[in-house]
Write a protein that holds these residues in place. Structure first.
Motif, mmCIF file in Angstrom:
data_model
loop_
_atom_site.group_PDB
_atom_site.id
_atom_site.type_symbol
_atom_site.label_atom_id
_atom_site.label_comp_id
_atom_site.label_asym_id
_atom_site.label_seq_id
_atom_site.Cartn_x
_atom_site.Cartn_y
_atom_site.Cartn_z
ATOM 1 N N GLN A 1 8.564 -3.675 -8.554
ATOM 2 C CA GLN A 1 9.493 -2.912 -7.716
ATOM 3 C C GLN A 1 8.838 -1.696 -7.079
ATOM 4 O OE1 GLN A 1 12.578 -2.208 -10.664
ATOM 5 N NE2 GLN A 1 13.844 -3.860 -9.854
ATOM 6 N N ALA A 2 7.661 -1.301 -7.595
ATOM 7 C CA ALA A 2 7.018 -0.081 -7.112
ATOM 8 C C ALA A 2 5.805 -0.338 -6.222
ATOM 9 C CB ALA A 2 6.603 0.794 -8.293
ATOM 10 N N LEU A 3 5.111 -1.460 -6.425
ATOM 11 C CA LEU A 3 3.863 -1.718 -5.721
ATOM 12 C C LEU A 3 3.874 -3.098 -5.081
ATOM 13 C CD1 LEU A 3 1.284 -0.462 -8.396
ATOM 14 C CD2 LEU A 3 2.071 0.780 -6.368
ATOM 15 N N PRO A 4 3.129 -3.274 -3.988
ATOM 16 C CA PRO A 4 2.967 -4.615 -3.424
ATOM 17 C C PRO A 4 2.346 -5.547 -4.455
ATOM 18 C CG PRO A 4 2.211 -2.952 -1.870
ATOM 19 C CD PRO A 4 2.470 -2.242 -3.161
ATOM 20 N N ALA A 5 2.735 -6.816 -4.417
ATOM 21 C CA ALA A 5 2.399 -7.742 -5.498
ATOM 22 C C ALA A 5 0.896 -7.914 -5.700
ATOM 23 C CB ALA A 5 3.046 -9.104 -5.231
ATOM 24 N N PHE A 6 0.145 -8.150 -4.621
ATOM 25 C CA PHE A 6 -1.283 -8.436 -4.778
ATOM 26 C C PHE A 6 -2.064 -7.185 -5.187
ATOM 27 C CE2 PHE A 6 0.053 -11.915 -1.968
ATOM 28 C CZ PHE A 6 -0.449 -12.992 -2.680
ATOM 29 N N THR A 7 -1.653 -6.052 -4.690
ATOM 30 C CA THR A 7 -2.314 -4.809 -5.087
ATOM 31 C C THR A 7 -2.057 -4.503 -6.556
ATOM 32 O OG1 THR A 7 -2.151 -3.920 -2.857
ATOM 33 C CG2 THR A 7 -2.454 -2.333 -4.634
ATOM 34 N N ALA A 8 -0.821 -4.689 -7.000
ATOM 35 C CA ALA A 8 -0.489 -4.449 -8.408
ATOM 36 C C ALA A 8 -1.265 -5.399 -9.319
ATOM 37 C CB ALA A 8 1.014 -4.619 -8.622
ATOM 38 N N SER A 9 -1.351 -6.673 -8.918
ATOM 39 C CA SER A 9 -2.102 -7.636 -9.715
ATOM 40 C C SER A 9 -3.583 -7.277 -9.757
ATOM 41 C CB SER A 9 -1.921 -9.052 -9.141
ATOM 42 O OG SER A 9 -0.578 -9.471 -9.230
ATOM 43 N N SER A 10 -4.117 -6.788 -8.640
ATOM 44 C CA SER A 10 -5.521 -6.384 -8.600
ATOM 45 C C SER A 10 -5.789 -5.245 -9.568
ATOM 46 C CB SER A 10 -5.906 -5.956 -7.172
ATOM 47 O OG SER A 10 -5.754 -7.019 -6.263
ATOM 48 N N LEU A 11 -4.901 -4.265 -9.586
ATOM 49 C CA LEU A 11 -5.078 -3.130 -10.497
ATOM 50 C C LEU A 11 -4.997 -3.583 -11.947
ATOM 51 C CD1 LEU A 11 -2.922 -0.460 -8.637
ATOM 52 C CD2 LEU A 11 -5.401 -0.470 -8.879
ATOM 53 N N ARG A 12 -4.046 -4.446 -12.241
ATOM 54 C CA ARG A 12 -3.896 -4.943 -13.618
ATOM 55 C C ARG A 12 -5.168 -5.633 -14.087
ATOM 56 N NH1 ARG A 12 0.183 -9.783 -15.769
ATOM 57 N NH2 ARG A 12 -0.812 -10.000 -17.808
ATOM 58 N N PHE A 13 -5.681 -6.545 -13.283
ATOM 59 C CA PHE A 13 -6.837 -7.316 -13.737
ATOM 60 C C PHE A 13 -8.149 -6.551 -13.593
ATOM 61 C CE2 PHE A 13 -3.782 -10.719 -13.715
ATOM 62 C CZ PHE A 13 -4.162 -11.429 -14.842
ATOM 63 N N ALA A 14 -8.178 -5.523 -12.776
ATOM 64 C CA ALA A 14 -9.367 -4.654 -12.762
ATOM 65 C C ALA A 14 -9.484 -3.929 -14.089
ATOM 66 C CB ALA A 14 -9.276 -3.661 -11.602
#
Length: 308
Positions: free
Chosen positions: A38-51
């Motif tokens: 709800q706070a971040l764009p999906a692909f950017t949020a996923s990138s941060l998580r897996f980084a």
């Protein structure tokens, strides 16, 4: 009783507690993922998580195996790892957060629990793995339960266009994870689980970053800059708790108890997912969620017992 026998008698309880903790962490990942979605764009949020997760996994891999572990991989194994990263990390993570933008977290957790159903069916078809009537009964119950959850208690609408965008995206999660599992069986033999997870996380991270830059661009960076502390804490939990720690506990359970006994704890994931979504996000629990969830869990238990 001798002193040397004490650790042996106590160890199984510790393993069971860790597997229970794994189920709690994976269940909590759904409402936590909802906060991030709800706070971040999906692909950017996923990138941060897996980084974040990749950094932790890489340190763990080097501590266990050193830097030589990837040099021994064949070209076939590298190809399998690349395909696994595309499906199990990039595809699953993208559908995970995109689906959570449209569907309540508790409902999403129950739908994705049907992963073993598709995987079992395809493995029996492609690899000739064991399949019997009891496994078929468990699959039928799980699919019926998932359809009740997906359609809010009206499964007949599956053939009349009653399923929304969010539910279709969650089915993408199921397809990607089943594909990842089957790729692992076919192409990743001889590679230990830690190496597999670390390399596939790196491949998936690269794909997520490329898509995030191409699709979400500058808007995504602005959203990250303005993200609250709560969103960042949720990302850290998804990376360190739901990815690295839960993974470590799961494979410790596999080693100590066997794959079947450890996998049985996954049936508890949607229970904790619904509980945390209700408690933390205030999501409503309606009759279709209770009925469908009960059918899914019953089906998973029947399938696990039939395999053993």
């Amino acid at each position: 009783m001798t002193t040397s026998s004490l650790p042996t008698r106590r160890a199984p309880w510790g393993v069971h507690l860790k597997l229970l903790g794994m189920a709690v962490l994976w269940g909590a990942s759904w409402p936590t993922g909802k906060v991030v979605a709800q706070a971040l764009p999906a692909f950017t949020a996923s990138s941060l998580r897996f980084a974040l997760a990749f950094g932790l996994l890489l340190g763990w891999l080097w501590a266990v195996h050193g830097r030589s572990t990837c040099r021994a991989l064949s070209s076939r194994q590298w190809a399998g790892l690349a395909l696994g990263g595309a499906l199990g990390v990039f595809g699953y993570a993208a559908f995970f957060l995109l689906g959570l933008q449209h569907v309540p977290a508790g409902r999403a957790a129950l739908v994705v629990t049907t992963n073993p159903v598709l995987t079992t069916l395809l493995a029996a078809w492609w690899f000739g793995e064991r399949f019997n009537r009891r496994i078929g009964l468990g699959m039928a119950l799980a699919v019926l339960g998932a359809s009740v959850v997906l359609t809010h208690g009206a499964p007949w609408t599956l053939v009349t266009g009653g399923v929304g965008v969010g539910e279709c995206l969650l089915l993408g999660c199921v397809l990607c994870w089943s594909g990842y599992t089957l790729v692992g069986k076919r192409l990743l033999g001889g590679i230990d689980a830690l190496t597999t997870t670390t390399v596939t996380a790196g491949v998936g991270l690269l794909l997520l970053l490329l898509v995030a830059l191409a699709v979400e661009g500058g808007t995504a960076f602005a959203a990250v800059r303005d993200a609250s502390l709560g969103v960042w804490l949720a990302l850290v939990f998804l990376a360190a708790g739901a990815t690295v720690l839960a993974y470590a506990w799961y494979f410790e359970g596999v080693k100590a108890l066997g794959a079947g006994a450890a996998a049985a704890y996954i049936s508890l994931v949607p229970v904790f997912g619904v509980l945390f979504a209700t408690w933390g996000l205030g999501e409503a629990v309606d009759a279709s969620l209770v009925l469908g969830g009960g059918l899914v869990l019953t089906g998973m238990v029947v399938m696990n017992r039939a395999r053993r």
